[in-house]
Each structure stands twice: as structure tokens, then as C-alpha cells.
Motif scaffolding. Sequence first.
Motif, PDB file in Angstrom:
ATOM      1  N   SER A   1      10.278  -5.459  -7.196  1.00  0.00           N
ATOM      2  CA  SER A   1       9.252  -4.739  -6.437  1.00  0.00           C
ATOM      3  C   SER A   1       8.960  -3.374  -7.052  1.00  0.00           C
ATOM      4  CB  SER A   1       9.714  -4.556  -4.988  1.00  0.00           C
ATOM      5  OG  SER A   1       9.941  -5.803  -4.365  1.00  0.00           O
ATOM      6  N   GLY A   2       7.715  -2.925  -6.856  1.00  0.00           N
ATOM      7  CA  GLY A   2       7.329  -1.614  -7.344  1.00  0.00           C
ATOM      8  C   GLY A   2       5.815  -1.482  -7.410  1.00  0.00           C
ATOM      9  N   ALA A   3       5.354  -0.356  -7.930  1.00  0.00           N
ATOM     10  CA  ALA A   3       3.916  -0.079  -8.005  1.00  0.00           C
ATOM     11  C   ALA A   3       3.622   0.811  -9.201  1.00  0.00           C
ATOM     12  CB  ALA A   3       3.423   0.580  -6.727  1.00  0.00           C
ATOM     13  N   CYS A   4       2.372   0.768  -9.635  1.00  0.00           N
ATOM     14  CA  CYS A   4       1.899   1.658 -10.691  1.00  0.00           C
ATOM     15  C   CYS A   4       0.484   2.086 -10.370  1.00  0.00           C
ATOM     16  CB  CYS A   4       1.946   0.975 -12.059  1.00  0.00           C
ATOM     17  SG  CYS A   4       0.721  -0.349 -12.262  1.00  0.00           S
ATOM     18  N   ALA A   5       0.039   3.135 -11.012  1.00  0.00           N
ATOM     19  CA  ALA A   5      -1.349   3.585 -10.889  1.00  0.00           C
ATOM     20  C   ALA A   5      -1.761   4.254 -12.191  1.00  0.00           C
ATOM     21  CB  ALA A   5      -1.513   4.552  -9.724  1.00  0.00           C
ATOM     22  N   THR A   6      -3.025   4.095 -12.551  1.00  0.00           N
ATOM     23  CA  THR A   6      -3.573   4.721 -13.747  1.00  0.00           C
ATOM     24  C   THR A   6      -4.931   5.330 -13.424  1.00  0.00           C
ATOM     25  OG1 THR A   6      -4.457   2.560 -14.419  1.00  0.00           O
ATOM     26  CG2 THR A   6      -2.375   3.256 -15.418  1.00  0.00           C
ATOM     27  N   VAL A   7      -5.240   6.437 -14.086  1.00  0.00           N
ATOM     28  CA  VAL A   7      -6.539   7.084 -13.937  1.00  0.00           C
ATOM     29  C   VAL A   7      -7.301   6.924 -15.239  1.00  0.00           C
ATOM     30  CG1 VAL A   7      -7.783   9.227 -13.473  1.00  0.00           C
ATOM     31  CG2 VAL A   7      -5.614   8.759 -12.288  1.00  0.00           C
ATOM     32  N   VAL A  31      -6.057 -11.472   4.144  1.00  0.00           N
ATOM     33  CA  VAL A  31      -7.513 -11.307   4.286  1.00  0.00           C
ATOM     34  C   VAL A  31      -7.821  -9.863   4.676  1.00  0.00           C
ATOM     35  CG1 VAL A  31      -9.611 -12.382   5.187  1.00  0.00           C
ATOM     36  CG2 VAL A  31      -7.483 -13.692   5.172  1.00  0.00           C
ATOM     37  N   TRP A  32      -7.423  -8.947   3.800  1.00  0.00           N
ATOM     38  CA  TRP A  32      -7.434  -7.511   4.120  1.00  0.00           C
ATOM     39  C   TRP A  32      -7.525  -6.708   2.841  1.00  0.00           C
ATOM     40  CZ3 TRP A  32      -3.367  -3.771   3.309  1.00  0.00           C
ATOM     41  CH2 TRP A  32      -3.500  -2.599   4.038  1.00  0.00           C
ATOM     42  N   SER A  33      -8.238  -5.585   2.884  1.00  0.00           N
ATOM     43  CA  SER A  33      -8.445  -4.770   1.691  1.00  0.00           C
ATOM     44  C   SER A  33      -7.380  -3.695   1.548  1.00  0.00           C
ATOM     45  CB  SER A  33      -9.830  -4.114   1.713  1.00  0.00           C
ATOM     46  OG  SER A  33      -9.972  -3.252   0.590  1.00  0.00           O
ATOM     47  N   ALA A  34      -6.432  -3.938   0.663  1.00  0.00           N
ATOM     48  CA  ALA A  34      -5.452  -2.906   0.330  1.00  0.00           C
ATOM     49  C   ALA A  34      -6.138  -1.732  -0.365  1.00  0.00           C
ATOM     50  CB  ALA A  34      -4.367  -3.488  -0.569  1.00  0.00           C
ATOM     51  N   ALA A  35      -7.164  -2.027  -1.162  1.00  0.00           N
ATOM     52  CA  ALA A  35      -7.865  -0.966  -1.895  1.00  0.00           C
ATOM     53  C   ALA A  35      -8.493   0.037  -0.939  1.00  0.00           C
ATOM     54  CB  ALA A  35      -8.937  -1.574  -2.796  1.00  0.00           C
ATOM     55  N   ALA A  36      -9.132  -0.454   0.112  1.00  0.00           N
ATOM     56  CA  ALA A  36      -9.756   0.448   1.083  1.00  0.00           C
ATOM     57  C   ALA A  36      -8.708   1.300   1.785  1.00  0.00           C
ATOM     58  CB  ALA A  36     -10.558  -0.358   2.100  1.00  0.00           C
ATOM     59  N   ASP A  37      -7.578   0.697   2.128  1.00  0.00           N
ATOM     60  CA  ASP A  37      -6.508   1.430   2.798  1.00  0.00           C
ATOM     61  C   ASP A  37      -5.937   2.516   1.900  1.00  0.00           C
ATOM     62  OD1 ASP A  37      -4.614   1.361   5.271  1.00  0.00           O
ATOM     63  OD2 ASP A  37      -3.241   1.378   3.562  1.00  0.00           O
ATOM     64  N   ILE A  38      -5.715   2.180   0.634  1.00  0.00           N
ATOM     65  CA  ILE A  38      -5.197   3.161  -0.321  1.00  0.00           C
ATOM     66  C   ILE A  38      -6.183   4.310  -0.504  1.00  0.00           C
ATOM     67  CG2 ILE A  38      -4.638   3.501  -2.761  1.00  0.00           C
ATOM     68  CD1 ILE A  38      -3.475   0.597  -2.686  1.00  0.00           C
ATOM     69  N   ALA A  39      -7.466   3.990  -0.647  1.00  0.00           N
ATOM     70  CA  ALA A  39      -8.486   5.033  -0.806  1.00  0.00           C
ATOM     71  C   ALA A  39      -8.503   5.975   0.395  1.00  0.00           C
ATOM     72  CB  ALA A  39      -9.848   4.391  -1.003  1.00  0.00           C
ATOM     73  N   GLU A  40      -8.420   5.407   1.581  1.00  0.00           N
ATOM     74  CA  GLU A  40      -8.442   6.217   2.802  1.00  0.00           C
ATOM     75  C   GLU A  40      -7.224   7.135   2.871  1.00  0.00           C
ATOM     76  OE1 GLU A  40      -9.177   7.790   6.627  1.00  0.00           O
ATOM     77  OE2 GLU A  40     -10.493   6.869   5.122  1.00  0.00           O
ATOM     78  N   ARG A  41      -6.080   6.615   2.577  1.00  0.00           N
ATOM     79  CA  ARG A  41      -4.848   7.405   2.683  1.00  0.00           C
ATOM     80  C   ARG A  41      -4.763   8.491   1.618  1.00  0.00           C
ATOM     81  NH1 ARG A  41      -0.479   2.639   3.331  1.00  0.00           N
ATOM     82  NH2 ARG A  41       1.018   4.358   3.121  1.00  0.00           N
ATOM     83  N   LEU A  42      -5.420   8.271   0.493  1.00  0.00           N
ATOM     84  CA  LEU A  42      -5.430   9.283  -0.562  1.00  0.00           C
ATOM     85  C   LEU A  42      -6.489  10.352  -0.339  1.00  0.00           C
ATOM     86  CD1 LEU A  42      -5.109   7.005  -3.726  1.00  0.00           C
ATOM     87  CD2 LEU A  42      -3.344   8.541  -2.830  1.00  0.00           C
ATOM     88  N   GLY A  43      -7.487  10.060   0.493  1.00  0.00           N
ATOM     89  CA  GLY A  43      -8.610  10.963   0.667  1.00  0.00           C
ATOM     90  C   GLY A  43      -9.674  10.782  -0.397  1.00  0.00           C
ATOM     91  N   ALA A  44      -9.753   9.578  -0.954  1.00  0.00           N
ATOM     92  CA  ALA A  44     -10.785   9.283  -1.962  1.00  0.00           C
ATOM     93  C   ALA A  44     -12.072   8.907  -1.248  1.00  0.00           C
ATOM     94  CB  ALA A  44     -10.313   8.162  -2.879  1.00  0.00           C
ATOM     95  N   GLU A  45     -12.637   9.880  -0.551  1.00  0.00           N
ATOM     96  CA  GLU A  45     -13.756   9.631   0.365  1.00  0.00           C
ATOM     97  C   GLU A  45     -15.065   9.324  -0.333  1.00  0.00           C
ATOM     98  OE1 GLU A  45     -14.762  14.372   1.089  1.00  0.00           O
ATOM     99  OE2 GLU A  45     -13.294  13.353   2.372  1.00  0.00           O
ATOM    100  N   ASN A  46     -15.159   9.633  -1.611  1.00  0.00           N
ATOM    101  CA  ASN A  46     -16.400   9.391  -2.341  1.00  0.00           C
ATOM    102  C   ASN A  46     -16.324   8.153  -3.240  1.00  0.00           C
ATOM    103  OD1 ASN A  46     -17.795  11.771  -1.378  1.00  0.00           O
ATOM    104  ND2 ASN A  46     -16.369  12.961  -2.642  1.00  0.00           N
ATOM    105  N   THR A  65       0.820  -1.218   0.000  1.00  0.00           N
ATOM    106  CA  THR A  65       0.000   0.000   0.000  1.00  0.00           C
ATOM    107  C   THR A  65       0.852   1.266   0.000  1.00  0.00           C
ATOM    108  OG1 THR A  65      -0.196  -0.082   2.409  1.00  0.00           O
ATOM    109  CG2 THR A  65      -1.963  -1.105   1.124  1.00  0.00           C
ATOM    110  N   ASP A  66       2.014   1.237   0.649  1.00  0.00           N
ATOM    111  CA  ASP A  66       2.902   2.406   0.636  1.00  0.00           C
ATOM    112  C   ASP A  66       3.299   2.738  -0.799  1.00  0.00           C
ATOM    113  OD1 ASP A  66       2.892   2.365   3.445  1.00  0.00           O
ATOM    114  OD2 ASP A  66       4.692   1.113   3.527  1.00  0.00           O
TER     115      ASP A  66
END
Length: 337
Positions: free
Chosen positions: A163-169, A89-104, A53-54
Motif C-alpha cells: 500500500s501507498g501513494a504518489c503524486a507528481t506535478v 462508483v465514486w470520484s476519488a479525483a474530485a475528493d482529492i481536489a476538494e481536500r487540497l483546495g484545488a478549486e480551479n 484518498t487519504d
Amino acid sequence: MTVSLTGYGRYVPQETITGPEIADRSGIPEDVVVEKMGVVEKHVCPPDDDHATDMGVAAARDALADAGVDAADVDLVLYHGSEYKDHVVWSAAADIAERLGAENAYATESYSLCAGQPIAFRQVAAQIETGDVDTALLVGASREEDLVDYTDADASFMFNFGSGACATVLERGAGERALATFHGHAAKTDGSFSRDVIMPAGGSELPPSRATVDEGLHTLTVPDPDGMKERLGEVSLANFLSVADDALAASGLTREDIDFVALTHMKRSFHDYLTDELGVGDGHHYLDEYGHVQSVDQVLALDEGLDRGLVADGDVVLFLAAGTGYTWAASVLRWIG
């Protein structure tokens, strides 16, 4: 309805391990690791930092900035990275959304292992086309290098894991803000490979215990490496080409129209053979400075291709991937720039 890519981001840890170091740890000759396996170096995570998630949050922030989108305007956060993440057994997506402020946004996850990026594109593009969401953030991350035992010769084809990460909009009707538009997608699974790559302990068949830890059963391995290699060799090229052709056909295109292919990292000879079969000439980048970063590979390859001037405005870009299980997948984009 046009589905557009409006921003992307990438992240890799600072720490690296070189091909010669992998050779030293594994006992495999250096030229085999560097030339045949195609690992000059790869990025690896420290034990206490750069969790999935980091890395995902770091890549996502860059993607949102690239798109000019506020996190609060995102409707969907989809995590399509490794199932090996901060917790089980844990939602990385929810954690990422929370940390980004994607509240909606609502947050969910999609697991297709190393085929994850084209599969995620296909899923979310369909949601945008039907009006389910307007703006989506897709995040992938991997540190499965943690699960590799360099003394296990049976697992040697995974010694390239990095190791690494990506994101797309992805957005509906982005107009002049679009970097690329999405067209056809395709995927194919051969489930006969479903048990060829496993971590023996940690699941319900063999729950974690002191004994499983002591026996070293919490790393990835291949129960029948020779059998898998033989069977996979018979079908892999055909299935890569099949999903590529199907995605292109769905876009009204053929192999002759491909300008750049963003491809999963694999042994160098097969990468070269596959790109020759696709007829892309110099329109590809080999990730020997990253290794194989699960569903992050395609964004890394695209970014390197852009940096090297291999992708120009108007180009057809093919995202092509395969993941153990075994699934092959492709997505076609038209780069606008």
C-alpha cells in the motif's frame, strides 16, 4: 513545447507486514517469499485509516510543496491509482481536489492498473503540449493488499501487493523550477489476458450479496494460474523491451542512453533479467522493502534511486511498467535536479 516535472511526493502507511509473516500466513516457504517473490516487507493499511484518498492527499501535498505550486493554481487533478478506493462508483479525483483546495481544477480519473503512471504521464503531457492545461497534479494510490487472500495459492503472484501513494506535478515551461523534462512515451496492450486476474463478485456479472461474501468471492484471484503464467512468460519480456525501445526512439535515444530505470516490482529474477537486457548496470532499485504498490512503484523507485545517489543531474530516467489486462507502458524523462 517543454513539459516538466516540477515536484513529486510519496506516502506509505506506517504498518508493515514482513516476508516471514506472509510465509506463515500462506504456507509458502520463507525463502520463496523473501528471495523469489522479493518481499522483505511491505506497507499495509489499517482497516479504518489510510484510504486511497487519504494517502493520495498526503502525497499530493508533498508534491505541491516540492514544486512550489499552490493548489489553487492547478488546472487538472488526475487520479491514476487503484479502482479499489474509499467507495465504489465514486470520484476519488474530485475528493482529492476538494481536500487540497484545488478549486480551479477539473478532476478526472484514468485507470490502467499497474501501468498507470506512464500512461498518465503520456495523457497529461499531451494535454499540456496542446495548451489544454498549464499545471496538472497526478495522484496514484493503492491498498489492493486488502483484496489478497493469503490462503489462495492461485493468487500467490499477488502476495507482493503493498500500500501507498504518489503524486507528481507537471507544468508547461517551468524553466529553472523543472526537476525533469518529459520526452517519449509508448504503450502496448494484449487483451487476451483481460480475464486472467479478477475479483469474482462485486461487479454487474455477479453483484455483491450475502452469498458472495460468505463464499469469499471478494478477493482477487487467477482462474487459470498455470495457463496465465505460461502465456505471459512468452510475451512479457518482449513487450517490456518493445515499449522501452519505442519510448526511447521517440526521444531520439537508445538503451545505451538509459541511466536509471524505475520499474514495477516483480519477482526478483525477472527484475534482474530485464534490467540486464536493458543494460542499465546498477541504475535501478528493487522494491523489496515495499512490494508492488500498483502505479506508485515508479515514483518509489525514483525516490529511492535519488536517495542512494543512483540518479544524477542530466541522467535519462526510464519509467517502465506493466499492469494486468495486460498493458505495458514506458515514459522517458531527463532528470535535471
